[in-house]
Design a protein around this motif. Structure first.
Motif, PDB file in Angstrom:
ATOM      1  N   PHE A   8      17.390 -23.071  -6.068  1.00 60.09           N
ATOM      2  CA  PHE A   8      17.650 -24.093  -5.712  1.00 60.09           C
ATOM      3  C   PHE A   8      18.518 -24.480  -7.303  1.00 60.09           C
ATOM      4  CE2 PHE A   8      13.776 -25.022  -3.830  1.00 60.09           C
ATOM      5  CZ  PHE A   8      14.460 -25.272  -2.736  1.00 60.09           C
ATOM      6  N   THR A   9      18.139 -24.021  -7.804  1.00 59.62           N
ATOM      7  CA  THR A   9      19.170 -23.807  -9.238  1.00 59.62           C
ATOM      8  C   THR A   9      20.007 -22.946  -9.660  1.00 59.62           C
ATOM      9  OG1 THR A   9      16.844 -25.329 -10.638  1.00 59.62           O
ATOM     10  CG2 THR A   9      18.792 -24.194 -12.150  1.00 59.62           C
ATOM     11  N   LEU A  10      19.570 -21.368  -9.166  1.00 54.01           N
ATOM     12  CA  LEU A  10      20.462 -20.630  -9.592  1.00 54.01           C
ATOM     13  C   LEU A  10      21.429 -20.677  -8.284  1.00 54.01           C
ATOM     14  CD1 LEU A  10      17.357 -17.714 -10.956  1.00 54.01           C
ATOM     15  CD2 LEU A  10      18.605 -19.101 -12.298  1.00 54.01           C
ATOM     16  N   ASP A  66       7.757 -15.871  -3.765  1.00 56.79           N
ATOM     17  CA  ASP A  66       7.843 -17.163  -3.886  1.00 56.79           C
ATOM     18  C   ASP A  66       8.553 -17.602  -5.491  1.00 56.79           C
ATOM     19  OD1 ASP A  66       6.418 -19.010  -3.246  1.00 56.79           O
ATOM     20  OD2 ASP A  66       5.613 -19.472  -5.441  1.00 56.79           O
ATOM     21  N   VAL A  67       9.286 -17.066  -6.485  1.00 60.23           N
ATOM     22  CA  VAL A  67      10.044 -17.370  -7.030  1.00 60.23           C
ATOM     23  C   VAL A  67      11.523 -17.074  -6.724  1.00 60.23           C
ATOM     24  CG1 VAL A  67      10.569 -16.748  -9.787  1.00 60.23           C
ATOM     25  CG2 VAL A  67       8.227 -16.332 -10.050  1.00 60.23           C
ATOM     26  N   LEU A  68      11.543 -16.666  -6.144  1.00 59.22           N
ATOM     27  CA  LEU A  68      12.884 -16.502  -5.472  1.00 59.22           C
ATOM     28  C   LEU A  68      12.917 -17.785  -4.556  1.00 59.22           C
ATOM     29  CD1 LEU A  68      13.521 -12.595  -4.056  1.00 59.22           C
ATOM     30  CD2 LEU A  68      14.975 -14.211  -6.048  1.00 59.22           C
ATOM     31  N   LEU A  69      12.569 -17.959  -4.011  1.00 53.95           N
ATOM     32  CA  LEU A  69      12.649 -19.479  -3.714  1.00 53.95           C
ATOM     33  C   LEU A  69      12.545 -20.992  -3.944  1.00 53.95           C
ATOM     34  CD1 LEU A  69      10.763 -18.674  -0.144  1.00 53.95           C
ATOM     35  CD2 LEU A  69      12.529 -19.038  -0.397  1.00 53.95           C
ATOM     36  N   ASP A  70      11.986 -20.378  -5.120  1.00 52.67           N
ATOM     37  CA  ASP A  70      11.448 -21.688  -6.265  1.00 52.67           C
ATOM     38  C   ASP A  70      13.153 -22.097  -6.806  1.00 52.67           C
ATOM     39  OD1 ASP A  70       9.050 -22.451  -5.103  1.00 52.67           O
ATOM     40  OD2 ASP A  70       7.940 -21.379  -6.877  1.00 52.67           O
ATOM     41  N   GLU A  83      20.923 -12.127  -6.753  1.00 48.78           N
ATOM     42  CA  GLU A  83      20.032 -12.527  -4.737  1.00 48.78           C
ATOM     43  C   GLU A  83      19.213 -14.026  -4.946  1.00 48.78           C
ATOM     44  OE1 GLU A  83      18.038  -8.100  -5.449  1.00 48.78           O
ATOM     45  OE2 GLU A  83      16.892  -9.614  -6.181  1.00 48.78           O
ATOM     46  N   ALA A  84      19.602 -14.353  -6.492  1.00 43.85           N
ATOM     47  CA  ALA A  84      18.685 -15.874  -6.293  1.00 43.85           C
ATOM     48  C   ALA A  84      20.112 -16.875  -5.673  1.00 43.85           C
ATOM     49  CB  ALA A  84      18.679 -16.218  -7.858  1.00 43.85           C
ATOM     50  N   GLY A  85      21.163 -16.000  -5.514  1.00 41.27           N
ATOM     51  CA  GLY A  85      22.659 -16.651  -5.109  1.00 41.27           C
ATOM     52  C   GLY A  85      23.676 -17.793  -6.617  1.00 41.27           C
ATOM     53  N   SER A  86      23.396 -16.741  -7.309  1.00 38.00           N
ATOM     54  CA  SER A  86      24.172 -16.890  -8.284  1.00 38.00           C
ATOM     55  C   SER A  86      25.336 -17.007  -7.753  1.00 38.00           C
ATOM     56  CB  SER A  86      23.441 -16.788  -9.890  1.00 38.00           C
ATOM     57  OG  SER A  86      22.328 -17.905 -10.334  1.00 38.00           O
TER      58      SER A  86
END
Lengths: 430, 439
Positions: free
Chosen positions: A309-311, A302-306, A334-337
């Motif tokens: 957007f920012t990361l 859930d944190v990864l999805l939340d 992993e979060a797209g940064s």
């Protein structure tokens, strides 16, 4: 490593004839921390008094706790005429006059390596008087991570008693130097939850975790005991985390082939945590997964999805020790940064990075910073982040600015949640 | 060098700076001492010729403030990062390249090059490399020979003073010579200590020609020989430099402290008395009276809280009496001070200020706290446990302080910090027994 590593080195090594605002900390400093994770130990740095003094000041301010360390205080006379053994035996004599250490961890510096002192011989001469481990840690080679790792390797070869027995549920855990004290404790707890008996070597979780003790002793205040180390040989598994300590596990396995070596490059992020549990469960042939583990994995999803957007839009520059920079960059990606990393010393982990990475100093870091959104670095990054108006996350050694750093953990599912949320919030509120 | 005639303890001892004892030493080395003494020159680059460690841990650690408007070099760290290869083939080439890099990219007013243990042992010819580079780049490039193994921090400071004296002092002439010009020696302007009293001296009519080295400038130290008086601020290590300047340039020196009201006023008096100018002396008295009155007004709010409070002090060197004096000035009764790490001179001065001086804090400190019903302990971090156990307030005076305790202005900061500690419930709370320990 081989030829491919050498080529990669050539490409990544800065060709500057100096370091401007160095990122690197020294091998003797890594050795100091390793020995502080052993109970009733006195780290003894073989060099001029300043080497130990700088180290003591740095870690005292970093951990906000007293740091046990002594020096052989090589002076201009002993530097020239002595082979090292006189200064070392004098130091041990003076230490044991006041306290009774279970172990003296003797390690060298650039100066005493240049002299070529025979620390093995000196240790042998003192064998009857004081239990000791010796390590060669010149500060003109390697860095914090290798100093820690070399110490652990020498503790394994010099202290652990030979045995052919094996206890399947006994685990030797070898964290890398970047683990905060509480991260060691959390990792032990995670394994204990699977009914394992865990010994961490070194164990900073009850020595530098910032607890209020009964009184302040002159020796390390907690950690793994020497007798527990001596009996580690029957551990069914050795778990190493971070490429810098992989060799420690290999060495242990070589000495005790009845054990199993499980290695992990990182424990931050979903994939790294999944990999950890997959291998550990496989080793234990474990069928039932504790519900709390499942719950935290779901929270991390859930944190990864939340945070994505920012990361996902963030460009993050990481300057840290190799293992730590690798672990953080892997989790953030992993979060797209978009990540770039500067690392403090050469390391085998270089080949594993999936983002741009170089060995460098803070001068190089500053050159790249204008194009980034956030800097992750030790407290020296603060001035740069202010100057260039960038978000800042302080990680690594030293951190003189913040309190509670010993209590912060960023590993496995739960710690990864905290890490990603912290980065997200810093970026969003910058 | 090891026999400093201006040190009083030389009457009884042969060697002036003790050799460190293996296994029983905790202080910094000569290299660190040299660094501390010269780093505050913000317009010069400070290049450490050695492995990264010597610098790696120590850059950007001291809050030495500067008003220099160019690139401030004090929080920056430069190091030749000597590696195995340099140890085998020699580090001179790398040093020369590093100097060229710095001149090209940073354009400093000067470069100090610090020798370290490793580069001293491999026999790098630092003097020659520096001299060659100096001729090439036309800026002073000053080698500082104080590798860590030669001794303690104190000795390093002295060696740094020597380097400055030989390479810089007297190499530039001013346009005019001020009749009341002084050099401030040994104040590094940590947390802006120097700025607490420098404006006061200037109001009296004294001109600070140069400083070694708080808020210092290269060009000013080059003209230090034109000062009429050297003022040593709480730093015995630089007495050698001052004695040599007296011999070479006929400049007398006075030793002063700017901690606390009495000491600050006395310091100002020592300086003007050294000049012996009647007008200057009168002006100084007027300004001292003004400043003391202003301070009394500012300290009033703290009086109620501090009056009658008893303190024990456990710190090192001159702080064993200078902070004691400052505490007395804010109305605190200093019961005892520890002189374990003080020189003979400091012990003598401390006994004038404080009724009890003690040498064994482990044993005596807890006893003294009980006997005298002490309210607050001011000491280094190690003594925190004593304070918690005795449930009294604690102020850490050895940690890197964040605000200045210097001169009149700093006294208010000290009063405020002591009041905060006395008012804080935390010292009584954390010593409280756990619920499961209660019977």
């Amino acid at each position: 490593m081989g030829a491919s590593m050498n080529l990669k080195e050539l490409r990544t090594m800065s060709m500057k004839p100096l370091h401007v605002n160095p990122l690197k900390l020294s091998q003797p400093m890594g050795a100091t921390l390793a020995f502080l994770g052993i109970k009733n130990c006195m780290p003894l740095m073989h060099g001029a008094q300043g080497c130990a003094s700088f180290t003591k000041v740095l870690f005292t301010r970093h951990f906000n706790d007293p740091i046990a360390i002594q020096t052989t205080a090589v002076n201009d006379i002993t530097a020239v005429i002595d082979g090292g053994d006189k200064g070392i035996s004098e130091a041990v004599e003076n230490i044991t006059k006041k306290v009774t250490p279970d172990l003296v961890g003797l390690f060298t510096t650039g100066m005493t390596e240049t002299k070529g002192d025979d620390i093995k011989g000196a240790t042998l001469l003192l064998k009857e008087k004081q239990k000791m481990v010796y390590v060669h840690t010149p500060d003109f080679e390697g860095g914090l991570e290798s100093g820690w790792s070399l110490s652990v390797q020498n503790i394994i070869t010099q202290l652990i008693e030979p045995t052919t027995q094996v206890k399947k549920d006994k685990v030797l855990l070898i964290p890398n130097v970047n683990f905060s004290p509480i991260e060691v404790e959390k990792l032990k707890e995670a394994l204990e939850l699977l009914d394992l008996v865990v010994f961490a070597l070194p164990d900073l979780s009850d020595s530098l975790d910032g607890h209020l003790g009964v009184k302040q002793g002159a020796l390390s205040s907690g950690g793994i005991s020497v007798s527990d180390i001596e009996k580690l040989g029957d551990a069914g598994a050795v778990i190493t985390i971070g490429r810098s300590v992989k060799k420690c596990g290999e060495l242990f396995y070589e000495k005790f082939p009845q054990s199993t070596h499980l290695h992990f490059d990182s424990l931050i992020g979903l994939e790294a945590s999944d990999d950890f549990y997959a291998k550990v469960f496989e080793f234990l042939q474990c069928k039932s997964v504790p519900s709390v583990v499942k719950r935290w994995r779901a929270r991390l999803q859930d944190v990864l999805l939340d945070t994505h957007f920012t990361l996902g839009k963030a460009k993050i520059l990481i300057a840290d020790e190799p293992d730590s920079a690798y672990a953080m960059s892997k989790a953030l990606r992993e979060a797209g940064s978009t990540c770039e990393a500067y690392i403090a010393q050469r390391s085998e982990i270089q080949e594993a990075f999936t983002c741009k990475m170089q060995i460098g100093d803070f001068e190089e870091v500053e050159k790249r910073l204008p194009e980034m959104d956030m800097l992750i670095a030790n407290y020296h990054g603060e001035r740069l982040a202010h100057k260039h108006h960038k978000a800042l996350l302080i990680r690594g050694f030293p951190n003189y600015e913040q309190v509670g750093i010993g209590l912060r953990y960023n590993i496995l599912y739960e710690g990864s949640c905290a890490f990603l949320c912290e980065v997200n919030n810093l970026l969003a509120h910058h | 060098m090891l026999n400093e005639s201006a040190c009083s303890h030389n009457k009884t001892k042969k060697s002036s700076c003790d050799k460190p004892k293996p296994g029983a030493t905790s202080g910094g080395c000569a290299f660190e001492g040299a660094q501390i003494s010269l780093f505050p020159y913000a317009d010069a680059v400070h290049l450490v010729h050695g492995p990264d460690t010597c610098l790696g841990a120590s850059w950007e650690t001291r809050a030495t403030l500067t008003s220099y408007e160019g690139e401030n070099n004090t929080p920056l760290g430069y190091c030749t990062n000597v590696t195995t290869q340099d140890i085998i083939f020699g580090g001179d080439k790398k040093l020369a390249e590093a100097l060229a890099y710095i001149v090209e990219h940073k354009k400093p007013k000067a470069i100090f090059v610090y020798e370290t243990c490793v580069t001293a042992m491999i026999g790098d010819n630092i003097d020659f490399t520096c001299k060659t580079a100096e001729e090439l780049f036309h800026i002073p490039i000053v080698p500082v020979h104080s590798p860590g193994f030669v001794g303690s921090k104190n000795l390093g400071s002295r060696l740094a003073g020597e380097a400055v004296l030989d390479a810089l002092v007297g190499t530039r002439e001013p346009e005019s010579i001020h009749p009341f010009g002084i050099n401030l020696i040994g104040d590094y302007n940590v947390t802006g200590d120097m700025w607490q009293y420098k404006p006061i001296l200037e109001r009296i009519g004294i001109k600070v020609i140069s400083s070694l080295s708080g808020d210092g400038r290269l060009e000013q130290i080059q003209m230090a020989h034109t000062a009429k008086l050297n003022v040593i601020v709480c730093a015995k290590s630089l007495v050698t430099l001052c004695r040599k300047m007296q011999e070479r340039y006929n400049i007398p020196y006075v030793s002063v402290s700017f901690y606390g009201k009495r000491d600050t006023s006395n310091a100002i008096r020592s300086i003007v008395n050294a000049f012996g100018d009647a007008e200057l002396i009168t002006k100084a008295e007027v300004i001292i009276a003004e400043e003391e009155a202003k301070l009394a007004e500012r300290l009033k709010p703290y009086h109620l809280m501090l009056k009658g409070k008893k303190a024990i002090l456990n710190t090192g060197g001159n702080k064993s009496w200078s902070i004691a004096s400052a505490l007395q000035d804010i109305g605190i009764e200093v019961v005892a001070t520890c002189v374990q790490k003080a020189t003979e001179e400091d012990v003598a001065i401390a006994s004038e200020y404080v009724p009890i001086v003690f040498k064994n804090p482990g044993v005596e400190q807890p006893k003294l706290i009980d006997e005298h019903k002490v309210d607050i302990l001011l000491a280094g971090g190690r003594s925190l446990y004593t304070a918690i156990k005795k449930r009294i307030a604690f102020v850490d005076v050895n940690q890197e302080k964040k605000v200045s305790y210097g001169a009149y202005g700093g006294l208010e900061n000290l009063a405020s910090d002591v009041c905060s500690a006395l008012a804080n419930p935390v010292f009584k709370l954390v010593g409280k027994a756990a619920p499961w320990e209660l019977v």
